[in-house]
Design a protein around this motif. Structure first.
Motif, PDB file in Angstrom:
ATOM      1  N   ASN A 348       0.803  -1.220   0.000  1.00 36.88           N
ATOM      2  CA  ASN A 348       0.000   0.000   0.000  1.00 36.88           C
ATOM      3  C   ASN A 348       0.836   1.272   0.000  1.00 36.88           C
ATOM      4  O   ASN A 348       0.293   2.361   0.158  1.00 36.88           O
ATOM      5  CB  ASN A 348      -0.953   0.002   1.198  1.00 36.88           C
ATOM      6  CG  ASN A 348      -2.011  -1.069   1.070  1.00 36.88           C
ATOM      7  OD1 ASN A 348      -2.573  -1.259   0.004  1.00 36.88           O
ATOM      8  ND2 ASN A 348      -2.271  -1.792   2.142  1.00 36.88           N
ATOM      9  N   ARG A 485      -3.668   5.707   3.413  1.00 39.16           N
ATOM     10  CA  ARG A 485      -5.044   6.219   3.353  1.00 39.16           C
ATOM     11  C   ARG A 485      -5.468   6.490   1.914  1.00 39.16           C
ATOM     12  O   ARG A 485      -6.600   6.228   1.508  1.00 39.16           O
ATOM     13  CB  ARG A 485      -5.182   7.456   4.224  1.00 39.16           C
ATOM     14  CG  ARG A 485      -5.144   7.116   5.710  1.00 39.16           C
ATOM     15  CD  ARG A 485      -4.731   8.291   6.589  1.00 39.16           C
ATOM     16  NE  ARG A 485      -5.654   9.414   6.484  1.00 39.16           N
ATOM     17  CZ  ARG A 485      -5.429  10.604   7.045  1.00 39.16           C
ATOM     18  NH1 ARG A 485      -4.295  10.805   7.723  1.00 39.16           N
ATOM     19  NH2 ARG A 485      -6.325  11.564   6.956  1.00 39.16           N
ATOM     20  N   LEU A 486      -4.526   7.005   1.120  1.00 37.31           N
ATOM     21  CA  LEU A 486      -4.825   7.243  -0.297  1.00 37.31           C
ATOM     22  C   LEU A 486      -5.006   5.918  -1.046  1.00 37.31           C
ATOM     23  O   LEU A 486      -5.863   5.796  -1.940  1.00 37.31           O
ATOM     24  CB  LEU A 486      -3.707   8.058  -0.939  1.00 37.31           C
ATOM     25  CG  LEU A 486      -3.587   9.503  -0.460  1.00 37.31           C
ATOM     26  CD1 LEU A 486      -2.306  10.130  -1.014  1.00 37.31           C
ATOM     27  CD2 LEU A 486      -4.805  10.318  -0.866  1.00 37.31           C
ATOM     28  N   ASP A 488      -6.244   3.247   0.213  1.00 37.13           N
ATOM     29  CA  ASP A 488      -7.609   2.795   0.570  1.00 37.13           C
ATOM     30  C   ASP A 488      -8.658   3.474  -0.315  1.00 37.13           C
ATOM     31  O   ASP A 488      -9.608   2.838  -0.769  1.00 37.13           O
ATOM     32  CB  ASP A 488      -7.893   3.089   2.039  1.00 37.13           C
ATOM     33  CG  ASP A 488      -7.120   2.204   2.990  1.00 37.13           C
ATOM     34  OD1 ASP A 488      -6.645   1.136   2.551  1.00 37.13           O
ATOM     35  OD2 ASP A 488      -6.979   2.576   4.167  1.00 37.13           O
ATOM     36  N   ILE A 489      -8.481   4.774  -0.538  1.00 33.65           N
ATOM     37  CA  ILE A 489      -9.420   5.500  -1.400  1.00 33.65           C
ATOM     38  C   ILE A 489      -9.377   4.958  -2.824  1.00 33.65           C
ATOM     39  O   ILE A 489     -10.412   4.760  -3.474  1.00 33.65           O
ATOM     40  CB  ILE A 489      -9.086   7.019  -1.389  1.00 33.65           C
ATOM     41  CG1 ILE A 489      -9.391   7.609   0.006  1.00 33.65           C
ATOM     42  CG2 ILE A 489      -9.860   7.762  -2.475  1.00 33.65           C
ATOM     43  CD1 ILE A 489      -8.913   9.037   0.184  1.00 33.65           C
ATOM     44  N   GLN A 490      -8.160   4.660  -3.322  1.00 29.30           N
ATOM     45  CA  GLN A 490      -8.002   4.138  -4.682  1.00 29.30           C
ATOM     46  C   GLN A 490      -8.658   2.772  -4.849  1.00 29.30           C
ATOM     47  O   GLN A 490      -9.077   2.405  -5.946  1.00 29.30           O
ATOM     48  CB  GLN A 490      -6.519   4.056  -5.042  1.00 29.30           C
ATOM     49  CG  GLN A 490      -5.848   5.420  -5.138  1.00 29.30           C
ATOM     50  CD  GLN A 490      -4.327   5.321  -5.179  1.00 29.30           C
ATOM     51  OE1 GLN A 490      -3.765   4.238  -5.271  1.00 29.30           O
ATOM     52  NE2 GLN A 490      -3.660   6.471  -5.113  1.00 29.30           N
ATOM     53  N   ARG A 492     -11.410   1.725  -3.511  1.00 27.66           N
ATOM     54  CA  ARG A 492     -12.882   1.737  -3.377  1.00 27.66           C
ATOM     55  C   ARG A 492     -13.573   1.458  -4.711  1.00 27.66           C
ATOM     56  O   ARG A 492     -13.080   1.852  -5.748  1.00 27.66           O
ATOM     57  CB  ARG A 492     -13.347   3.100  -2.825  1.00 27.66           C
ATOM     58  CG  ARG A 492     -12.962   3.308  -1.364  1.00 27.66           C
ATOM     59  CD  ARG A 492     -13.357   4.695  -0.908  1.00 27.66           C
ATOM     60  NE  ARG A 492     -12.849   4.972   0.441  1.00 27.66           N
ATOM     61  CZ  ARG A 492     -12.893   6.168   1.008  1.00 27.66           C
ATOM     62  NH1 ARG A 492     -13.417   7.194   0.359  1.00 27.66           N
ATOM     63  NH2 ARG A 492     -12.422   6.341   2.225  1.00 27.66           N
TER      64      ARG A 492
END
Length: 492
Positions: A348, A485-486, A488-490, A492
């Protein structure tokens, strides 16, 4: 004409083949390009039939028509480690899950590590599980595609998929098996039965052999398809990076290969298996050898990314980068655009370009990708040394060595002399050498290659780069939480 051999290497974006004689003279070479699929962020896949098998057939047919003499042997290498689920007849049941650039099994890595114990995995396998490991990829298929898993009766990689269809033999080389954590131990050179049973259940494991051993012989059906003679011996083969090391003579303890490609791989030969927590501790290609190695996830692919963004070709970008300065006028990149394999083992992680201001140019940005590769490689080689690997000689291979700028930046950052070999075809040339070994045309210790030039480090630049390297090491921990965190957004 002397007996001939064919070596074929299945890469991420293309398959390359060579026809060579027993003295190592290349008679002809072929390249077939193919596509890699990225269906979701963190996923990377190949269609085994449309890429691996179709390419091998096309190259064999072409090279056999050019051969003025007997083809005495064939050896295939490929990207890896990968997981190709196949049925009993060797037919692919889903696209192949690629090596460490495919990071979908992060949850399975954590769960298996907790189940078996981090220290125990390290003790048995020599390294921890990472996105490179096959065991978690198998576990992912079991959990997410049970209908595929129920039909799976063969566990194949790029080279062994083709070997199976050429010979009908279900085999895997020790080196590739040693990248299947936690299923294999490089200290015993065998499967870890308890963990194989837990993860793989009743899936039969392939027979283990060394890479230059005979996997089997060309069947009548394969002969009709490929143009090879029935009964031609086929080597077991292995993973491309390690075969490329053999292609330049990197086979003795202390020798190191740096492979400049879509990804960067460092392979150091050792005389025994080492415990290397952040790296890959592997069996060797040949009986009696071991490796400690590691790989970055995105290196040459970064240069492609910049070329696509800017609309400039590599020659123009290289010229602009040469006009920049060491340190890119205060620009620093983390090259983790597809996560990172070694030594941080963080699927990640994400790319970072730090220090940008309005004066920075395309040349600065392009140079930052080359320097990021150098910093990552220095980090990797420092980790190999910490594991007990003592390096004595560095050989640079791959398409990135053809220009002068990238190898010079690498030598300047790391502070090493690199040898550039005369024959730079790559792993397919090493495959041809192993095919000659398997066919009995050459001895196991034979080397076909030699150095064409040397790249010496510029010590003034090394001093500048050492300051930037310290910042590079600080930048990842300073930005990791935000990158995660970015990511995780990617996803989605």
């Amino acid at each position: 004409m002397a007996d001939l051999v064919i070596g074929i290497d299945i890469g991420t974006g293309s398959t390359k083949g060579v026809l060579a004689d027993s003295q190592g003279n290349v008679i002809h070479s072929e390249v077939v390009r193919h596509e890699t699929s990225f269906p979701r962020p963190g996923w990377a896949e190949h269609d085994a039939d449309d890429t691996w098998w179709a390419d091998v057939v096309a190259i064999c047919r072409r090279l056999t028509t050019l051969a003025k003499g007997d083809v005495a042997g064939l050896c295939i290498s490929g990207i890896g480690p990968v997981f190709q689920a196949a049925d009993e007849r060797g037919q692919a049941l889903r696209p192949a899950i690629l090596y460490g650039v495919d990071t979908r099994s992060a949850a399975e890595i954590d769960e298996l590590t907790e189940r078996y114990g981090s220290d125990k995995v390290l003790e048995v396998c020599g390294n921890h599980m990472t996105s490179q490991s096959v065991g978690p990829k198998i576990e992912w298929v079991k959990r997410n595609e049970p209908e595929v898993w129920e039909r799976t009766r063969r566990f194949l990689m790029a080279h062994t998929y083709c070997v199976f269809h050429l010979t009908g033999e279900y085999v895997l080389d020790h080196l590739s098996a040693s990248m299947c954590e936690p299923l294999y131990s490089p200290f015993t050179n065998d499967w870890v039965e308890e963990w194989v049973e837990d993860i793989c259940g009743d899936l039969p494991m392939p027979t283990l052999k060394w890479s230059n051993e005979v996997a089997g012989h060309i069947t009548d059906n394969a002969a009709r398809i490929t143009g090879l003679r029935p009964g031609t011996p086929v080597s077991v083969g292995s993973i491309d990076a390690f075969v490329e090391a053999l292609s330049v003579g990197v086979s003795q303890p202390g020798q190191v290969m740096l492979m400049y490609g879509s990804t960067m791989v460092a392979v150091q030969i050792s005389d025994k298996a080492l415990v290397a927590p952040s790296l890959w501790s592997n069996a060797g290609l040949l009986a009696g050898t071991s490796n400690v190695s590691g790989g970055m996830s995105t290196t040459g692919s970064l240069t492609t990314w910049v070329a696509d963004l800017t609309g400039k070709d590599y020659d123009e970008l290289s010229q602009l980068a040469a006009e920049s300065t060491p340190g890119c006028n205060g620009l620093l990149m983390l090259p983790y655009f597809s996560g990172e394999r070694s030594p941080i083992a963080d699927p990640n992680a994400r790319g970072v370009l730090a220090g940008l201001n309005l004066t920075h140019s395309h040349g600065d940005i392009y140079r930052s990708t080359l320097e990021a590769t150098g910093y990552g490689s220095r980090h990797l080689l420092d980790s190999i040394k910490e594991s007990g690997g003592e390096a004595s000689e560095y050989w640079a291979v791959g398409g990135g060595t053809t220009g002068g700028l990238w190898p010079q930046i690498m030598s300047d950052i790391i502070g090493i002399k690199q040898y550039i070999p005369k024959v730079t075809i790559g792993a397919s040339y090493g495959d041809a050498l192993m095919a000659a070994m398997t066919a009995g045309l050459v001895d196991v210790g034979t080397t076909w290659n030699s150095a064409e030039r040397e790249v010496e480090p510029n010590l003034d630049n090394h001093e500048i780069y050492s300051e930037m390297y310290r910042l590079y090491l600080d930048l990842y921990p300073a930005t990791a939480d935000i990158s995660h965190r970015l990511a995780d957004i990617q996803a989605r």
